[in-house]
Design a protein around this motif. Structure first.
Motif, PDB file in Angstrom:
ATOM      1  N   PHE A  59      -4.246  42.993  28.663  1.00  0.00           N
ATOM      2  CA  PHE A  59      -5.665  43.047  29.013  1.00  0.00           C
ATOM      3  C   PHE A  59      -6.482  41.955  28.325  1.00  0.00           C
ATOM      4  O   PHE A  59      -7.498  41.523  28.844  1.00  0.00           O
ATOM      5  N   MET A  60      -6.072  41.537  27.125  1.00  0.00           N
ATOM      6  CA  MET A  60      -6.830  40.528  26.379  1.00  0.00           C
ATOM      7  C   MET A  60      -5.940  39.329  26.121  1.00  0.00           C
ATOM      8  O   MET A  60      -4.892  39.438  25.487  1.00  0.00           O
ATOM      9  N   LEU A  61      -6.371  38.177  26.619  1.00  0.00           N
ATOM     10  CA  LEU A  61      -5.554  36.968  26.584  1.00  0.00           C
ATOM     11  C   LEU A  61      -5.553  36.308  25.213  1.00  0.00           C
ATOM     12  O   LEU A  61      -4.565  35.702  24.803  1.00  0.00           O
ATOM     13  N   ALA A  62      -6.658  36.388  24.488  1.00  0.00           N
ATOM     14  CA  ALA A  62      -6.753  35.770  23.159  1.00  0.00           C
ATOM     15  C   ALA A  62      -7.656  36.616  22.278  1.00  0.00           C
ATOM     16  O   ALA A  62      -8.543  37.313  22.770  1.00  0.00           O
ATOM     17  N   TRP A  63      -7.434  36.545  20.979  1.00  0.00           N
ATOM     18  CA  TRP A  63      -8.243  37.313  20.036  1.00  0.00           C
ATOM     19  C   TRP A  63      -8.228  36.606  18.684  1.00  0.00           C
ATOM     20  O   TRP A  63      -7.445  35.692  18.440  1.00  0.00           O
ATOM     21  N   LEU A  64      -9.123  37.049  17.802  1.00  0.00           N
ATOM     22  CA  LEU A  64      -9.360  36.354  16.542  1.00  0.00           C
ATOM     23  C   LEU A  64      -8.572  36.963  15.393  1.00  0.00           C
ATOM     24  O   LEU A  64      -8.356  38.167  15.328  1.00  0.00           O
ATOM     25  N   GLU A  65      -8.184  36.088  14.482  1.00  0.00           N
ATOM     26  CA  GLU A  65      -7.577  36.507  13.224  1.00  0.00           C
ATOM     27  C   GLU A  65      -8.344  35.800  12.115  1.00  0.00           C
ATOM     28  O   GLU A  65      -8.032  34.651  11.762  1.00  0.00           O
ATOM     29  N   PRO A  66      -9.386  36.435  11.581  1.00  0.00           N
ATOM     30  CA  PRO A  66     -10.311  35.752  10.671  1.00  0.00           C
ATOM     31  C   PRO A  66      -9.819  35.624   9.237  1.00  0.00           C
ATOM     32  O   PRO A  66     -10.480  36.046   8.292  1.00  0.00           O
ATOM     33  N   GLU A  67      -8.643  35.043   9.046  1.00  0.00           N
ATOM     34  CA  GLU A  67      -8.175  34.774   7.695  1.00  0.00           C
ATOM     35  C   GLU A  67      -8.995  33.620   7.114  1.00  0.00           C
ATOM     36  O   GLU A  67      -9.534  32.794   7.854  1.00  0.00           O
ATOM     37  N   PRO A  68      -9.064  33.517   5.786  1.00  0.00           N
ATOM     38  CA  PRO A  68      -9.881  32.459   5.189  1.00  0.00           C
ATOM     39  C   PRO A  68      -9.467  31.051   5.604  1.00  0.00           C
ATOM     40  O   PRO A  68     -10.282  30.269   6.060  1.00  0.00           O
ATOM     41  N   THR A  69      -8.183  30.685   5.475  1.00  0.00           N
ATOM     42  CA  THR A  69      -7.743  29.342   5.833  1.00  0.00           C
ATOM     43  C   THR A  69      -6.274  29.367   6.218  1.00  0.00           C
ATOM     44  O   THR A  69      -5.440  29.789   5.416  1.00  0.00           O
ATOM     45  N   PRO A  70      -5.897  28.857   7.394  1.00  0.00           N
ATOM     46  CA  PRO A  70      -6.830  28.605   8.494  1.00  0.00           C
ATOM     47  C   PRO A  70      -7.129  29.899   9.235  1.00  0.00           C
ATOM     48  O   PRO A  70      -6.333  30.831   9.191  1.00  0.00           O
ATOM     49  N   ARG A  71      -8.244  29.934   9.917  1.00  0.00           N
ATOM     50  CA  ARG A  71      -8.512  31.044  10.822  1.00  0.00           C
ATOM     51  C   ARG A  71      -7.725  30.789  12.098  1.00  0.00           C
ATOM     52  O   ARG A  71      -7.545  29.645  12.500  1.00  0.00           O
ATOM     53  N   ARG A  72      -7.268  31.855  12.712  1.00  0.00           N
ATOM     54  CA  ARG A  72      -6.390  31.673  13.863  1.00  0.00           C
ATOM     55  C   ARG A  72      -6.925  32.347  15.120  1.00  0.00           C
ATOM     56  O   ARG A  72      -7.486  33.427  15.065  1.00  0.00           O
TER      57      ARG A  72
END
Length: 268
Positions: A59-72
């Motif tokens: 259902f969702m093609l892309a999503w965020l992974e808010p790690e400090p460095t790098p963010r993905r």
């Protein structure tokens, strides 16, 4: 049961790297406009092995992974199911605008799925209260502006047509409370139905079962309408004032709980 669209939207690591690199460059001036809302960081794509590794299956093609460095920006290896979902959602508009049908067969929408997240992951967002219809529309609108022509104009045209289509229906646009309910129901279905998106037969059954995806398709329809409303507002600005408009959206409007509410209520 056949699913001719299954596996037709492959996203290679090279494509993802190119899209994310493009978005990193194009996001720089927008982050400057965002001012205190900006949170710049290195962003990289990460291709997951399969939809089973996704947060909501296919259902969702892309999503965020808010790690400090790098963010993905994590993304699925294939967007075939997602594009078929949009193709069915947009069918009434595509029926009267067959020239726009190829948009749901090329890689322009998968590109937008990744590039919009590159911008979002570098902005401070509203939490809680972030709407994936109203707030996220700004991210997808910017991603549409970043597309190469002719896809840029075609996608913006499609979003504009979605506004016209919904406004022509007897009920028109739902009010904001109804819109929030549609979003909540859709995300509940993303969770409940995600396992059935993982195989061609399961996905085909989802599409062939009357009513099963109604909330999901309503959510996708209204998400497109929200992008169309932003496009109408943007293009109504004199060209020399569009940067000022973007600054207002990114640095102030985007973090307001009622973002895009007035635009949505117009014509109700």
């Amino acid at each position: 049961m056949t699913a001719h669209w299954w596996g037709t939207g492959s996203i290679s690591e090279a494509q993802a790297q190119a899209w994310v690199g493009k978005a990193r460059r194009l996001a720089v001036p927008l982050l400057e406009l965002a001012g205190p809302v900006a949170d710049p960081a290195l962003v990289e794509p990460l291709r997951v092995p399969s939809a089973a590794s996704g947060v909501f299956g296919n259902f969702m093609l892309a999503w965020l992974e808010p790690e400090p460095t790098p963010r993905r920006v994590r993304h699925l290896p294939d967007g075939g199911f997602f594009l078929e979902l949009l193709r069915r959602t947009y069918a009434p508009v595509l029926g009267r605008r067959p020239d726009l049908v190829p948009l749901l067969s090329d890689d322009s929408r998968p590109e937008m799925s990744l590039t919009n997240d590159v911008l979002q992951i570098q902005l401070r967002t509203l939490d809680p209260g972030y709407s994936m219809v109203r707030h996220h529309a700004l991210m997808l609108f910017c991603a549409a502006l970043w597309l190469d022509e002719p896809r840029r104009s075609q996608w913006l045209d499609l979003y504009d047509e979605l506004v016209t289509h919904v406004d022509e229906q007897p009920g028109g646009r739902p009010d904001l409370a109804e819109l929030a309910a549609v979003e909540a129901h859709a995300f509940a279905d993303f969770t409940a139905l995600a396992p059935r998106t993982l195989t061609p037969d399961g996905a085909a059954e989802l599409f062939s079962t009357p009513g099963l995806l109604d909330d999901v398709m309503a959510y996708q329809l209204y998400a497109g309408v929200a992008i169309g409303l932003l496009w109408r507002d943007y293009r109504a600005q004199p060209e020399l004032e569009r940067e000022t408009w973007l600054r207002a959206q990114l640095s102030h409007g985007y973090v307001q709980p009622d973002y895009l509410g007035q635009n949505w209520r117009d014509h109700l």
